[in-house]
Design a protein around this motif. Sequence first.
Motif, short mmCIF file in Angstrom:
data_model
loop_
_atom_site.label_atom_id
_atom_site.label_comp_id
_atom_site.label_asym_id
_atom_site.label_seq_id
_atom_site.Cartn_x
_atom_site.Cartn_y
_atom_site.Cartn_z
N PRO A 1 0.73 -1.35 0.13
CA PRO A 1 -0.17 0.00 0.05
C PRO A 1 0.78 1.28 0.03
CG PRO A 1 -0.07 -1.27 2.29
CD PRO A 1 0.62 -2.10 1.32
N SER A 2 2.04 1.36 0.64
CA SER A 2 2.91 2.46 0.58
C SER A 2 4.16 2.25 -0.19
CB SER A 2 3.12 2.70 2.21
OG SER A 2 1.86 3.15 2.68
N MET A 3 4.19 2.19 -1.31
CA MET A 3 5.26 2.28 -2.38
C MET A 3 6.10 3.53 -2.60
SD MET A 3 6.01 -0.84 -3.54
CE MET A 3 6.83 -0.52 -5.02
N PRO A 4 7.46 3.44 -2.16
CA PRO A 4 8.35 4.72 -2.38
C PRO A 4 8.48 5.05 -3.82
CG PRO A 4 9.83 2.85 -1.76
CD PRO A 4 8.46 2.29 -1.92
N PHE A 5 8.01 4.14 -4.80
CA PHE A 5 8.42 4.73 -6.13
C PHE A 5 7.26 3.81 -7.09
CE2 PHE A 5 10.60 0.82 -5.31
CZ PHE A 5 10.11 0.01 -6.10
N LYS A 6 7.14 4.52 -8.40
CA LYS A 6 6.19 3.90 -9.41
C LYS A 6 7.15 2.93 -10.20
CE LYS A 6 3.17 7.88 -9.28
NZ LYS A 6 2.79 9.02 -10.13
N GLY A 7 6.55 1.70 -10.28
CA GLY A 7 7.46 0.72 -10.96
C GLY A 7 7.63 0.89 -12.36
N VAL A 8 6.76 1.44 -13.13
CA VAL A 8 6.83 1.85 -14.57
C VAL A 8 7.46 3.58 -14.57
CG1 VAL A 8 5.70 2.29 -16.84
CG2 VAL A 8 5.01 0.26 -15.41
N ASP A 9 6.61 4.45 -14.17
CA ASP A 9 6.81 5.91 -14.37
C ASP A 9 8.27 6.21 -13.91
OD1 ASP A 9 4.59 5.67 -15.54
OD2 ASP A 9 3.35 6.66 -13.78
N ASP A 10 8.81 5.84 -12.85
CA ASP A 10 10.00 6.13 -12.12
C ASP A 10 11.34 5.77 -12.50
OD1 ASP A 10 8.48 8.03 -10.58
OD2 ASP A 10 8.52 6.93 -8.73
N PHE A 11 11.37 5.01 -13.69
CA PHE A 11 12.62 4.43 -14.25
C PHE A 11 12.64 4.29 -15.82
CE2 PHE A 11 11.50 2.43 -10.11
CZ PHE A 11 12.86 2.18 -9.70
N THR A 12 13.85 4.24 -16.45
CA THR A 12 13.94 4.38 -17.50
C THR A 12 14.44 2.93 -18.17
OG1 THR A 12 14.91 6.57 -17.82
CG2 THR A 12 15.46 5.03 -19.55
N PRO A 13 13.73 1.92 -18.93
CA PRO A 13 13.92 0.53 -19.14
C PRO A 13 15.09 0.58 -20.10
CG PRO A 13 11.41 1.19 -19.45
CD PRO A 13 12.33 2.66 -19.15
N ILE A 14 16.17 0.00 -19.76
CA ILE A 14 17.58 -0.13 -20.89
C ILE A 14 17.37 -1.38 -21.54
CG2 ILE A 14 19.92 0.09 -20.94
CD1 ILE A 14 19.61 1.75 -18.20
#
Length: 325
Positions: A108-121
């Motif tokens: 319920p309390s995530m420190p980040f967004k799994g998709v939006d907060d990262f650049t897939p390399i």
Amino acid sequence: MHPILRRSLFAVTLACLSSVAAVANAADYPNKPITLIVPWAPGGSTDILARSLSEQLTKSLDQPVIVDNRAGASGNIGSYFVAKAKPDGYTLLVGSMSTHAMNPSLMPSMPFKGVDDFTPIALLANVINTLVVNPSVPAKNVGELIAYAKANPGKLNYASAGPGSTNHLSAAMFEKAAGVKMTHVPYKGGAPAVVDTVANQTQVLFSAGTQTLPQVSAGKLRLLAVTEATRTPLLKDVPTVAATVPGYQIGVWYGLLGPKGMPPELVQRLNAAANAALQVPNVKARMESIGVEVLSKTPEEFATTLAEDSVRYGKLIKELGITGD
């Protein structure tokens, strides 16, 4: 000059300068050591993959690539560290399906967004996910396992590495798709789950081949199927669960990610370097020997997989009522 026109020209100039700077930085990259974060403890398949990758990248990029294990909170601690880093390519992450496609729906309390907060390399590898049983279970294939479970509801215990783990999700999906009822026995990690399935304290386990296949080879567990959509070339004679339960599929991947906003030129360079690193014959052979199938995908293909899995597993986790620790 009109003030509005002056501001517009200034904005365009800044954008052009930023673009030029990004290209220049990418061309100069890397000029110092790179940190490769592994959000799990040393010794597991993620760590083994990351260290093989770092060794090859150190050679090809001509700078040290240092593995830094930052375990905790089901991979969230290390992942969050990367999410907040500068998008300059000097702090990277070996993430997984669980950290980026599952955790955001489990906690319920995530420190980040799994998709939006990262650049897939780069989509680095798939780890073979297996369905195994203790030899005491009178089932030689998936169909027989389903028949036995239906005839003995709740009698079969299935182990997992903990609530919300990929083992748990795999088994819960199987129960729903096959129309069976088993008893969940969560452990604190994958190793004790394997140990107790071998000891017949639990009878069924969905887990990475890195953990189960040595026990299968020793005759201590029976391999029934793999959970991917298609058969893996590493186990050509082993059927999929989906061959008996149409539509059932769960695949566990590892990927190289950076913070949101990395320059495209830098992403492309790292993608090419990572793909080449894992195709080195001895590296590829080592990974395959522990049940990890290396891949070679574009950043765009990885981004699509990440986005689709985030939606798919998020929906399944909600439907099954699964929560994390």
